[in-house]
Design a protein around this motif. Structure first.
Motif, mmCIF file in Angstrom:
data_model
loop_
_atom_site.group_PDB
_atom_site.id
_atom_site.type_symbol
_atom_site.label_atom_id
_atom_site.label_comp_id
_atom_site.label_asym_id
_atom_site.label_seq_id
_atom_site.Cartn_x
_atom_site.Cartn_y
_atom_site.Cartn_z
ATOM 1 N N ASN A 78 -2.656 3.641 -4.125
ATOM 2 C CA ASN A 78 -3.320 2.409 -4.558
ATOM 3 C C ASN A 78 -2.918 1.236 -3.668
ATOM 4 O O ASN A 78 -2.067 1.353 -2.766
ATOM 5 C CB ASN A 78 -3.051 2.133 -6.030
ATOM 6 N N ASP A 79 -3.533 0.085 -3.947
ATOM 7 C CA ASP A 79 -3.309 -1.090 -3.107
ATOM 8 C C ASP A 79 -1.854 -1.539 -3.157
ATOM 9 O O ASP A 79 -1.295 -1.984 -2.156
ATOM 10 C CB ASP A 79 -4.230 -2.230 -3.554
ATOM 11 N N ALA A 80 -1.224 -1.460 -4.353
ATOM 12 C CA ALA A 80 0.174 -1.882 -4.461
ATOM 13 C C ALA A 80 1.086 -1.009 -3.601
ATOM 14 O O ALA A 80 2.026 -1.497 -2.968
ATOM 15 C CB ALA A 80 0.617 -1.829 -5.926
ATOM 16 N N TYR A 81 0.793 0.297 -3.556
ATOM 17 C CA TYR A 81 1.594 1.201 -2.724
ATOM 18 C C TYR A 81 1.415 0.855 -1.247
ATOM 19 O O TYR A 81 2.380 0.807 -0.467
ATOM 20 C CB TYR A 81 1.183 2.648 -2.995
ATOM 21 N N ALA A 82 0.160 0.629 -0.842
ATOM 22 C CA ALA A 82 -0.108 0.281 0.557
ATOM 23 C C ALA A 82 0.531 -1.050 0.925
ATOM 24 O O ALA A 82 1.014 -1.234 2.058
ATOM 25 C CB ALA A 82 -1.623 0.241 0.788
ATOM 26 N N THR A 83 0.555 -1.991 -0.006
ATOM 27 C CA THR A 83 1.203 -3.282 0.277
ATOM 28 C C THR A 83 2.705 -3.113 0.449
ATOM 29 O O THR A 83 3.319 -3.768 1.311
ATOM 30 C CB THR A 83 0.916 -4.259 -0.874
ATOM 31 N N ALA A 84 3.309 -2.228 -0.344
ATOM 32 C CA ALA A 84 4.757 -2.051 -0.269
ATOM 33 C C ALA A 84 5.192 -1.270 0.959
ATOM 34 O O ALA A 84 6.183 -1.615 1.618
ATOM 35 C CB ALA A 84 5.264 -1.351 -1.534
ATOM 36 N N PHE A 85 4.462 -0.219 1.310
ATOM 37 C CA PHE A 85 4.914 0.674 2.390
ATOM 38 C C PHE A 85 3.916 0.814 3.531
ATOM 39 O O PHE A 85 4.187 1.548 4.495
ATOM 40 C CB PHE A 85 5.216 2.071 1.826
#
Length: 558
Positions: free
Chosen positions: A87-94
């Motif tokens: 998801n977008d939150a995962y892509a933003t974090a890593f």
């Protein structure tokens, strides 16, 4: 409470009842809905939306839901855990992750926190698993929950596999940081308590002439708060030695502080040279004054080389163990009184044999108490370990610690005090000698005492100046006893490798004191003379109701 009975008294109830009466009964009786018009319209709209589907949760696409959640979500499938979705939150974090790539290559952050073996386990068992508060690259902490999912067989995202794992990561950085601060604070408090505890224990044990002594203190493991275990060795004079061990219930700085106060009090009371039970009686009252909520156990023992035994009193403490020269283990009787701080109890003294070649052990409950067994089993294990533990007192301490399974992560404090009375032979035995004379008759006992002291000290090959001082001290102590004491009277001479001890006992319990004699006084100078010429002097009451007055002379070092 009966709410039906009281409902008519609630504010507004009467007005609503009157309004219903005026309009001709209840809404049900009039054929109307009890829901107001506005609410009815909203309910109808909601029902319509639910029936059509777009307004319900079931109609929302799963990807739209996962993209909008703030937690990190990744979906992997197959034995290589190939990426199906992040998801977008995962892509933003890593950073973005390519679809279809295996997790070992495309999700290095999961491999770094050790999550890949967990994915294998979830895929095989079809059971969810959770790992808490793992720190990922970048310093943030997440709790990962891995849940097995089934994907449509042969779907475009599955590559022909129908088994997958949904990885859900919740950011717990604030909680992890707070927990780490709490652990750091606890470590700091524990280090403070350990430092306080060790500073209050003897930095160097006194080593009496007739005993060899060693002690060990080991605080509990890093997860256990420091307790109040303590020990001490006090030289009483006249060849006698007091040995103390105790345990303050509770943990932390407070227990260590109470322990320090009790240890200081014991040293002060020991200087009075009282019987062990009287020392504990005084200590019991003080413990209640220090902190009424703190309970402590304590064993106080006195070794007299002339008696061949260890006289002790125990306030709720574990029994002293003695191994004699033949290897037989003797266990002291049960505690002679309740723990310190309980008050209202008369303690008593007991004794256990301690002759040449014997080894005695005083210890706290951390050495023998285990959650999985009765404490009597632990004491029995200690007896067996003591039966085979030979060597110096320090070696015996270390062997007992190992035999009882005490390690660095032990969950309780441990204090062990080991004392030995060596069996001396040969030239060493010549340095430890005893001689005694019964003082019979009246004033004629004084010249006999002087002659006896002269002969004994000469046979012990003392230099002339020390011989003269010893004879003078013996003469003054005997004269004082003849004048103020009652029979039976005895003069005892004792030498060790360090000192000459002269002691006179009689049947009167009035203790002498040093006083200033006026020029016209014909008596009162004996104790003053002894105190002037001797290295040390003192007096005590004896168990039979009399007293003993003694003095010491330090021997020159060879």
């Amino acid at each position: 409470m009966n709410f039906t009975r009281w409902s008519a008294r609630l504010p507004g109830t009467q007005r609503r009842a009157a309004a219903r009466t005026e309009t001709g009964g209840s809404p049900a009786q009039r054929g109307e809905s009890s829901v107001p018009a506005a609410r009815a319209e909203r309910t109808a709209e909601h029902s319509t939306d639910s029936a059509d589907g777009p307004g319900g949760v079931d109609g929302l696409p799963a990807r739209e839901v996962l993209d909008s959640v703030p937690a990190l979500v990744a979906l992997v499938h197959g034995p290589d855990h190939r990426i199906a979705y992040v998801n977008d939150a995962y892509a933003t974090a890593f950073g973005p992750r390519p679809t279809g790539a295996p997790a070992r290559e495309a999700l290095p952050e999961l491999e770094e926190v050790g999550l890949l073996p967990l994915l294998d386990q979830v895929l095989r068992s079809s059971k969810p698993r959770t790992v808490k508060s793992r720190k990922v690259p970048g310093g943030r902490s997440y709790t990962f929950t891995c849940t097995p999912v089934s994907l449509p067989l042969g779907g475009p995202a599955t590559g022909g596999q129908d088994g997958g794992v949904l990885v859900f990561a919740a950011d717990v950085t604030d909680h992890a940081d707070a927990a780490e601060r709490l652990r750091a604070s606890e470590r700091s408090q524990r280090e403070t308590a350990v430092t306080l505890q060790r500073s209050l224990l003897p930095q160097e044990l006194e080593q009496p002439d007739d005993l060899r002594i060693a002690a060990t203190y080991q605080p509990g493991g890093t997860e256990a708060a420091v307790g109040g275990d303590w020990y001490d060795v006090i030289t009483l004079g006249g060849g006698r030695t007091a040995l103390v061990i105790g345990d303050v219930m509770g943990r932390g700085v407070r227990a260590a502080a109470v322990m320090g106060q009790l240890r200081t009090a014991v040293r002060a009371y020991a200087r009075l040279d009282l019987p062990p039970h009287e020392v504990l009686q005084l200590l019991d009252g003080l413990a209640a004054e220090i902190d009424a909520s703190q309970i402590a156990t304590c064993a106080y023992a006195v070794h007299d080389p002339n008696e061949g035994s260890l006289t002790y009193a125990s306030a709720g403490h574990l029994p002293i163990l003695v191994r004699d020269e033949n290897g037989t283990i003797h266990r002291a009787d049960e505690p002679t009184g309740p723990p310190l701080g309980t008050g209202g109890w008369l303690h008593a003294s007991g004794s256990v044999p301690l002759g040449p070649g014997s080894t005695a052990v005083l210890y706290t409950d951390g050495l023998v108490e285990r959650r999985s067994e009765d404490i009597d089993e632990g004491v029995a294990s200690l007896e067996r370990a003591l039966g085979g533990a030979t060597g110096t007192p320090q070696v015996v301490c270390d062997r007992l610690i190992r035999a009882l399974g005490v390690t660095a992560d032990h969950d309780d404090d441990v204090a062990v005090l080991v004392l030995q009375q060596p069996a001396r032979t040969g030239a060493d035995a010549e340095l430890f000698r005893n001689a005694a004379l019964e003082l019979l008759g009246g004033v004629e006992a004084a010249p006999r005492a002087r002659a006896f002291a002269t002969g004994v000290l000469a046979s012990w090959r003392f230099p002339p100046d020390l011989l003269d001082l010893g004879v003078l001290a013996a003469s003054e102590l005997v004269a004082n006893s003849l004048q103020h004491g009652t029979p039976p009277m005895r003069l005892r001479l004792r030498r060790t490798d360090r000192r000459l001890i002269i002691e006179v006992t009689d049947g009167d319990d009035h203790l002498p004191r040093r006083r200033r004699a006026e020029p016209a006084d014909e008596s009162g100078r004996g104790i003053a003379i002894v105190a002037t010429i001797a290295s040390n002097w003192g007096s005590r009451r004896t168990p039979g109701g009399g007293k003993a007055v003694w003095c010491e002379f330090a021997l020159p070092r060879p």
